[in-house]
Design an enzyme around this catalytic site. Structure first.
Site, PDB file in Angstrom:
ATOM      1  N   THR A   1       7.401  -3.023  -1.916  1.00  0.00           N
ATOM      2  CA  THR A   1       6.514  -3.026  -0.988  1.00  0.00           C
ATOM      3  C   THR A   1       5.133  -3.440  -1.095  1.00  0.00           C
ATOM      4  O   THR A   1       4.768  -3.924  -2.320  1.00  0.00           O
ATOM      5  CB  THR A   1       6.103  -1.761  -0.366  1.00  0.00           C
ATOM      6  OG1 THR A   1       5.607  -0.714  -1.488  1.00  0.00           O
ATOM      7  CG2 THR A   1       7.457  -0.959  -0.036  1.00  0.00           C
TER       8      THR A   1
ATOM      9  N   GLU B   1      11.713   3.084  -3.403  1.00  0.00           N
ATOM     10  CA  GLU B   1      12.188   1.598  -2.913  1.00  0.00           C
ATOM     11  C   GLU B   1      13.698   1.280  -3.501  1.00  0.00           C
ATOM     12  O   GLU B   1      14.190   0.646  -2.890  1.00  0.00           O
ATOM     13  CB  GLU B   1      11.320   0.594  -3.584  1.00  0.00           C
ATOM     14  CG  GLU B   1       9.937   0.757  -2.997  1.00  0.00           C
ATOM     15  CD  GLU B   1       8.762   0.173  -3.772  1.00  0.00           C
ATOM     16  OE1 GLU B   1       7.444  -0.284  -3.061  1.00  0.00           O
ATOM     17  OE2 GLU B   1       9.012  -0.511  -4.759  1.00  0.00           O
TER      18      GLU B   1
ATOM     19  N   LYS C   1      -0.428  -8.542  -0.903  1.00  0.00           N
ATOM     20  CA  LYS C   1      -0.770  -8.141  -2.214  1.00  0.00           C
ATOM     21  C   LYS C   1      -0.114  -7.216  -2.800  1.00  0.00           C
ATOM     22  O   LYS C   1       0.474  -6.025  -2.089  1.00  0.00           O
ATOM     23  CB  LYS C   1      -2.310  -7.728  -2.407  1.00  0.00           C
ATOM     24  CG  LYS C   1      -2.722  -6.280  -1.500  1.00  0.00           C
ATOM     25  CD  LYS C   1      -3.936  -6.032  -1.661  1.00  0.00           C
ATOM     26  CE  LYS C   1      -4.512  -5.596  -3.031  1.00  0.00           C
ATOM     27  NZ  LYS C   1      -4.127  -4.094  -3.232  1.00  0.00           N
ATOM     28  N   ASP C   2       0.268  -7.001  -4.003  1.00  0.00           N
ATOM     29  CA  ASP C   2       1.186  -5.954  -4.852  1.00  0.00           C
ATOM     30  C   ASP C   2       0.575  -5.490  -6.097  1.00  0.00           C
ATOM     31  O   ASP C   2      -0.529  -5.948  -6.648  1.00  0.00           O
ATOM     32  CB  ASP C   2       2.549  -6.183  -4.759  1.00  0.00           C
ATOM     33  CG  ASP C   2       2.934  -7.146  -5.991  1.00  0.00           C
ATOM     34  OD1 ASP C   2       2.076  -7.907  -6.477  1.00  0.00           O
ATOM     35  OD2 ASP C   2       4.087  -7.271  -6.387  1.00  0.00           O
ATOM     36  N   MET C   3       1.138  -4.779  -6.890  1.00  0.00           N
ATOM     37  CA  MET C   3       0.889  -4.261  -8.117  1.00  0.00           C
ATOM     38  C   MET C   3       1.826  -4.696  -9.445  1.00  0.00           C
ATOM     39  O   MET C   3       1.711  -4.232 -10.421  1.00  0.00           O
ATOM     40  CB  MET C   3       0.545  -2.797  -8.101  1.00  0.00           C
ATOM     41  CG  MET C   3      -0.572  -2.406  -7.071  1.00  0.00           C
ATOM     42  SD  MET C   3      -0.761  -0.445  -6.999  1.00  0.00           S
ATOM     43  CE  MET C   3      -1.172  -0.086  -8.660  1.00  0.00           C
TER      44      MET C   3
ATOM     45  N   ASP D   1       1.074  -1.805   4.568  1.00  0.00           N
ATOM     46  CA  ASP D   1       0.013  -1.375   5.238  1.00  0.00           C
ATOM     47  C   ASP D   1      -0.943  -2.598   5.190  1.00  0.00           C
ATOM     48  O   ASP D   1      -0.629  -3.715   4.817  1.00  0.00           O
ATOM     49  CB  ASP D   1      -0.746  -0.733   4.032  1.00  0.00           C
ATOM     50  CG  ASP D   1      -0.792  -1.257   2.691  1.00  0.00           C
ATOM     51  OD1 ASP D   1      -1.876  -1.750   2.404  1.00  0.00           O
ATOM     52  OD2 ASP D   1       0.194  -0.937   1.752  1.00  0.00           O
TER      53      ASP D   1
END
Length: 287
Positions: A136, A57, A219-221, A245
């Site tokens: 992302t 990224e 949603k991400d981390m 996704d």
């Protein structure tokens, strides 16, 4: 907001949640006031910190903005794998940081812990006027998300910090309003929605209930962890998330993520460039 104990699964205490969101909004306004003074009120933003989780990224933006790697790593503690690129783009000083590769396993150091530590150290060392957390994310088709969509999240929260004790439950969720950018939203062709953060790529039933309660579109981390640190140190933060996704789709998440990562990173690259171009020459209150 996450699910509470079983008898209230999937439900929140409305008054408590509303109070928490009012407090979050007030905190955002406070940050805006403090940082407006920090940047000289009418003085344009001069320094941006871009926090990114993965090398894939990060590198397109490094090339886009003509940034140079900090070879000696002198701004960070000795021994950490964190990477910093820096340079000037259209008069803006840009620092782009990512957590680097795990020292033992050699994979990108994704997740909330690495991002929180990196964000804290970067704010301390680099003194940014504004943070952009770019990356992302998974999207939910039930909320209208499609592959390659790019979002400017209006709120962030955690979905995997379940503490079913009054008040601790709200702390675990950590719902925050992001720095308000009404003019940016009008100018760039990006979607707006809520972001939910957790440390797993997949989604357990418990996570799903919490994400639904958070009313999240993506949603991400990392996002909510970056927001927590930014709030702690009174630095305004905005978020740019591109969908790789569809979490509630038919394909396995990991497979779809890897399949779309490169193409979606290109969409992320374009969106972040548009955001930075808009920021250039403006004060915080003009965003």
């Amino acid at each position: 907001m996450m699910a509470l104990p079983e008898e209230n699964a999937g439900e929140a205490a409305p008054d408590a949640m509303a109070a928490a969101e009012e407090e979050a909004a007030a905190a955002v306004e406070s940050v805006a006031e403090e940082t407006s003074g920090k940047t000289g009120g009418d003085r344009p933003i001069s320094t941006i910190l871009i926090v990114i989780a993965m090398q894939t990224e990060a590198l397109p933006l490094v090339a886009k903005f003509g940034l140079t790697e900090d070879a000696d790593g002198s701004v960070f503690p000795k021994g950490v794998p964190w990477v910093r690129y820096h340079g000037t783009y259209k008069g803006l000083h840009i620092d782009l940081v990512w957590p680097g590769k795990d020292i033992i396993l050699g994979v990108d150091s994704v997740g909330t812990v690495s991002s929180a530590l990196l964000t804290f150290a970067s704010i301390q060392a680099l003194k940014p006027d504004l943070i952009i957390n770019a990356g992302t994310a998974g999207g939910f088709k039930a909320k209208g998300a499609c592959i390659r969509d790019v979002y400017l999240p209006s709120h962030v929260a955690f979905h995997d910090r379940r503490i079913p004790i009054p008040v601790f439950d709200l702390y675990g969720i950590g719902s925050r309003q992001t720095f308000s950018t009404p003019n940016l939203i009008k100018e760039v062709n990006l979607k707006v929605g809520r972001l939910s953060t957790g440390n797993s790529l997949d989604m357990s039933p418990q996570d799903e209930a919490s994400i639904l309660a958070n009313d999240a579109t993506v949603k991400d981390m990392e996002g909510a962890a970056v927001a927590y640190v930014a709030d702690l140190l009174s630095v305004p933060a905005i978020f740019v998330k591109a969908v790789t996704d569809i979490v509630d789709g038919d394909k396995p998440t990991a497979e779809e993520f890897m399949q779309n990562l490169i193409a979606v990173t290109a969409a992320l690259d374009q969106a972040v460039t548009e955001v930075v171009d808009f920021i250039n020459g403006k004060c915080l209150y003009e965003l």
